[in-house]
Design an enzyme around this catalytic site. Structure first.
Site, PDB file in Angstrom:
ATOM      1  N   GLU A 117      12.825  10.676  -2.626  1.00  0.00           N
ATOM      2  CA  GLU A 117      12.500  11.026  -3.638  1.00  0.00           C
ATOM      3  C   GLU A 117      12.220   9.265  -4.084  1.00  0.00           C
ATOM      4  OE1 GLU A 117      12.044  12.903  -5.760  1.00  0.00           O
ATOM      5  OE2 GLU A 117      13.486  14.286  -4.749  1.00  0.00           O
ATOM      6  N   THR A 171      -4.809   3.130   4.763  1.00  0.00           N
ATOM      7  CA  THR A 171      -5.049   3.534   4.603  1.00  0.00           C
ATOM      8  C   THR A 171      -5.417   3.853   2.769  1.00  0.00           C
ATOM      9  OG1 THR A 171      -2.264   4.439   4.926  1.00  0.00           O
ATOM     10  CG2 THR A 171      -3.358   5.823   2.985  1.00  0.00           C
TER      11      THR A 171
HETATM   12  N1  HSE Z   1      -1.636  11.825   4.644  1.00  0.00           N
HETATM   13  C1  HSE Z   1      -1.355  10.455   4.387  1.00  0.00           C
HETATM   14  C2  HSE Z   1      -2.760  10.604   4.581  1.00  0.00           C
HETATM   15  C3  HSE Z   1      -0.853   9.618   5.186  1.00  0.00           C
HETATM   16  O1  HSE Z   1      -3.920  10.506   4.895  1.00  0.00           O
HETATM   17  O2  HSE Z   1      -3.916   9.786   3.885  1.00  0.00           O
HETATM   18  C4  HSE Z   1      -1.065   8.095   5.581  1.00  0.00           C
HETATM   19  O3  HSE Z   1      -0.292   7.202   5.050  1.00  0.00           O
END
Ligand code: HSE
Length: 298
Positions: A117, A171
């Site tokens: 969490e 990201t």
């Molecule tokens: N699921 C996330 C994204 C993974 O695609 O932004 C990257 O941290």
């Protein structure tokens, strides 16, 4: 007392599983924590990360508050093989290690749901931190602020070959190019494929993976940020990949091949060289253990 935590790399957004499916890989970062009376000391990572903003320290600090760990200072030493900002979950290794490290000083590492969490709240989505924590292929969701997950029993017979560009893609940047909304058509496209991904992997129906790995949520948008994306993907299929997908937020492209495949890696390396793409290629398996404390450290 020192606490040494080893955490696997992860490949999130497994094919069509944007933000929900990821798996742990046999590539690791290791973090050592030692409480001190001398403030914060960080070693083993680039200079710009050796300060209070260090992600591992931030996670450690937050976890210490949650689990009631009192400390004056902490020494953190990092080492490992997981490249930064390449779509292989390096930030999750830092977050999970920081939390597990703090919890270990209070003998609370078995409180894995609480660790998950906390890690999810720091990372913002569970698809990297869940496999980093538990190992294996993990499907994870958030429901009213609580994360739930389940591990998929992947049949034997495949390996994972990340093709890792020599440039970073954060990201944040990769999320910024995504649309705010998706159509029903794209929703159905991915829902069907992610369900197929789970059945194909658990039944060993690997001929279905190339369909299950197609995605309408993020790959098309993010691929434009990755020089060489289309040609590398095409070549990967030509030289024997069962499936390919953008790992995490990229820029790494993941190929899934048969475990028996012997020349995929050398063929793709040859191609990358011919194209003057200075990418690294590894052959990895699924890590089934997840984060663990290396015993016997004093
Ligand atoms: N699921 C996330 C994204 C993974 O695609 O932004 C990257 O941290």
């Amino acid at each position: 007392m020192k606490v040494k935590v080893k955490v696997p790399a992860t490949s999130a957004n497994l094919g069509s599983g944007f933000d929900v499916a990821g798996l742990a890989l046999t590539l690791y970062n290791t973090f050592t924590f030692e409480l001190s009376e001398d403030g914060l000391n960080i070693k083993g990572c680039p200079e710009q990360f050796c300060n209070e903003n260090n992600l591992t320290y931030q996670a450690f600090k937050r976890a210490a508050e949650v689990c009631g760990l009192e400390y004056q200072g902490v020494n953190i030493e990092c080492s490992g093989e997981v490249p930064y900002t390449r779509g292989l979950g390096s930030s999750s290794t830092c977050i999970v290690a920081g939390i597990v490290g703090a919890f270990a000083f209070k003998d609370k590492v078995e409180e894995r749901q609480e660790i998950l969490e906390l890690a999810t709240s720091i990372e913002g989505h569970p698809d990297n931190v869940a496999p980093a924590m538990f190992g294996g292929m993990v499907v994870s969701i958030m429901d009213e602020g609580v994360s739930y997950h389940d591990i998929v029993n992947v049949k034997e017979g495949i390996k994972f070959v990340p093709m890792i560009p020599d440039f970073k893609l954060s990201t944040k940047e990769a999320r910024a190019v995504l649309p705010k909304e998706i159509s029903i058509k794209d929703g159905v496209y991915n829902v069907g494929r992610v369900a197929l991904m789970v059945t194909a992997l658990s039944n060993g129906k690997y001929d279905l993976l190339k369909f299950a790995c197609k995605d309408a949520f993020h790959e098309n948008y993010r691929s434009k940020l990755i020089k060489g994306f289309e040609e590398v993907k095409k070549e990967a299929y030509r030289v024997g990949a069962l499936a390919t997908y953008l790992s995490g937020a990229g820029p790494t492209i993941m190929a899934i091949t048969s475990e028996k495949e012997e020349i995929f890696k050398s063929n793709i390396e040859k191609f990358l060289k011919e194209k003057s793409l200075n990418w690294a290629v590894h052959e990895l398996s699924i890590d089934t253990q997840g984060a663990f404390i290396i015993e016997g450290e004093e």
